[in-house]
Design an enzyme around this catalytic site. Structure first.
Site, PDB file in Angstrom:
ATOM      1  N   ASP A  57       0.853  -1.185   0.000  1.00 14.01           N
ATOM      2  CA  ASP A  57       0.000   0.000   0.000  1.00 14.01           C
ATOM      3  C   ASP A  57       0.894   1.242   0.000  1.00 14.01           C
ATOM      4  O   ASP A  57       1.888   1.308   0.731  1.00 14.01           O
ATOM      5  CB  ASP A  57      -0.869  -0.025   1.266  1.00 14.01           C
ATOM      6  N   THR A 124      -3.258  16.273 -11.705  1.00 10.24           N
ATOM      7  CA  THR A 124      -4.622  16.325 -12.247  1.00 10.24           C
ATOM      8  C   THR A 124      -5.127  17.750 -12.460  1.00 10.24           C
ATOM      9  O   THR A 124      -4.757  18.672 -11.727  1.00 10.24           O
ATOM     10  CB  THR A 124      -5.587  15.610 -11.277  1.00 10.24           C
ATOM     11  N   GLU A 126      -7.856  18.683 -11.560  1.00 11.96           N
ATOM     12  CA  GLU A 126      -8.599  19.062 -10.345  1.00 11.96           C
ATOM     13  C   GLU A 126      -7.785  20.032  -9.483  1.00 11.96           C
ATOM     14  O   GLU A 126      -8.338  20.699  -8.614  1.00 11.96           O
ATOM     15  CB  GLU A 126      -8.960  17.820  -9.530  1.00 11.96           C
ATOM     16  N   TYR A 149      -9.388  15.719  -2.487  1.00 15.15           N
ATOM     17  CA  TYR A 149      -8.615  15.036  -3.527  1.00 15.15           C
ATOM     18  C   TYR A 149      -7.665  16.014  -4.219  1.00 15.15           C
ATOM     19  O   TYR A 149      -6.469  15.741  -4.361  1.00 15.15           O
ATOM     20  CB  TYR A 149      -9.574  14.408  -4.550  1.00 15.15           C
ATOM     21  N   LYS A 153      -3.577  15.947  -4.167  1.00 12.88           N
ATOM     22  CA  LYS A 153      -2.818  15.869  -5.422  1.00 12.88           C
ATOM     23  C   LYS A 153      -1.832  17.041  -5.536  1.00 12.88           C
ATOM     24  O   LYS A 153      -0.743  16.885  -6.099  1.00 12.88           O
ATOM     25  CB  LYS A 153      -3.776  15.872  -6.612  1.00 12.88           C
TER      26      LYS A 153
END
Ligand code: NDP
Ligand code: GDP
Length: 324
Positions: A57, A124, A126, A149, A153
């Site tokens: 992970d 991204t 975003e 998010y 990022k």
């Protein structure tokens, strides 16, 4: 050449693995343990037995170190993330750990184990978020993320640039605008629509509940976009690039195209449902891919019409065969 892809079981991870295998790479993938199998995209592309999966992970620094030690890659593509904007308000800390800190865990592993590894960070559009007054976004556009998010990022984006400036790591960021495919997660709006169109056409669903259908996105095909990721790491110098089509379309018009592909009118089926509105919306995304075109020689090859046709046709096959 050897590449390690985090997020190899996701949409882009699968397409990128396929692209790199075709180029002759040995491909490793970091895959977090889940209670049910997650390798369906690799199976769909027929490459599951050609990649080496490493359990781990991104939020676990020892797993990142272990993955780099096991693969000793020439290139790392950091695509692993909690990538769904709406979920990031429900699980903000998990998003920060996987999507934000995960990138730094990987950068640290590179710095300590194999500092000549080239690193690609999946940034991204975003991150631009609320910049309404600059409708065409490029590498110089200021950031204003509008979700946990986007915030996570942005941390990963600046961490990559910082490790480039601090430790001379060859770190590139691809600021990718929305890209879709038949392998897109079902919660994203294009795939939600293509799946619903197939089900409605086959008599298995009555209507489609959506949120803000006036939002605009610059949508491309994931199969085209992963090629830009690889090209970035082949340049002489590390840099950041916007990857987009340069065309923006409302969710409403995307619905019109998808329903129209099977001879239906979206207005007869779409129901506006406040459940799918977000606490803060990114109203318009429109990228300027001029730098990617000029430096990488890359351009988007697939129109939104062709993309939605491809996705609806794939979902028609899937639903009629009774596959999940
Ligand atoms: P997906 O959601 O399809 O794939 C994300 C991948 O990351 C999955 O394999 C997922 O595994 C894995 N992952 C999630 N959490 C962890 C974790 N803690 N440790 C390791 N792996 C993890 O995303 P896409 O393929 O669409 O996107 C790839 C990357 O590009 C993402 O970082 C995304 O945020 C970014 N991006 C995507 C855009 C798009 O339009 N598609 C636009 C711009 C950026 P599992 O499924 O088991 O959770
Ligand atoms: P995003 O750009 O990464 O958030 O990609 P999405 O595909 O999740 O959302 C794209 C746009 O579609 C956003 O502006 C959403 O608010 C809008 N949208 C409208 N209805 C829906 C819906 O039902 N689901 C999703 N996922 N998005 C929706």
């Amino acid at each position: 050449m050897k590449a390690l892809i985090t997020g190899i079981t996701g949409q882009d991870g699968a397409y990128l693995a396929s692209h790199l295998l075709n180029l002759g790479y040995g491909v490793y993938g970091l895959m977090p343990r889940r209670s049910t199998p997650t390798t369906w995209r690799l199976e769909y592309l027929g490459i599951l037995d050609r990649v080496k999966l490493i359990e781990g992970d991104l939020a676990d620094p020892t797993a990142c170190v272990g993955a780099v030690m096991e693969s000793m890659p020439d290139e790392i593509y950091n695509l692993g993330a909690q990538s769904f904007v709406a979920t990031s308000w429900k699980q903000p800390l998990l998003t920060a750990q996987a999507t934000g800190l995960g990138a730094m865990n990987m950068l640290e592993a590179i710095r300590r184990i194999k500092p000549d590894t080239k690193f690609y960070q999946a940034s991204t559009s975003e991150m631009f978020g609320g910049m309404k007054e600059r409708p065409l976004q490029d590498e110089e556009t200021p950031f204003h993320p509008r979700s946990p998010y986007g915030v996570a990022k942005l941390f990963a984006h600046w961490a990559t640039i910082n490790y480039r400036e601090s430790f001379n790591i060859f770190g590139c960021c691809g600021i990718l605008f929305n890209h879709e495919s038949p392998l897109r997660g079902i919660e994203f709006v294009t795939r939600k629509v293509s799946d619903a169109v197939a089900r409605i056409k086959l008599g298995k669903q009555k209507d489609l509940h959506l949120g803000n259908i006036d939002a605009k996105r610059d949508w491309g095909f994931a199969g085209d976009y992963v090629k830009a990721m690889h090209l970035m790491l082949q340049q002489e110098k590390p840099d950041c690039y916007v990857v987009a089509t340069g065309v923006t379309t409302t969710v409403r018009d995307m619905c019109r195209i998808a329903f129209g592909h099977v001879g239906l009118n979206y207005e007869d089926y779409v129901v506006i449902d406040p459940e799918f509105y977000r606490p803060a919306e990114v109203e318009v995304l429109l990228g300027n891919p001029a730098k990617a075109r000029r430096v990488l020689g890359w351009k988007a090859e697939t129109s939104l019409e062709d993309l939605m046709s491809m996705m609806v046709d794939a979902d028609l096959r899937r639903v009629s065969e009774g596959r999940l």
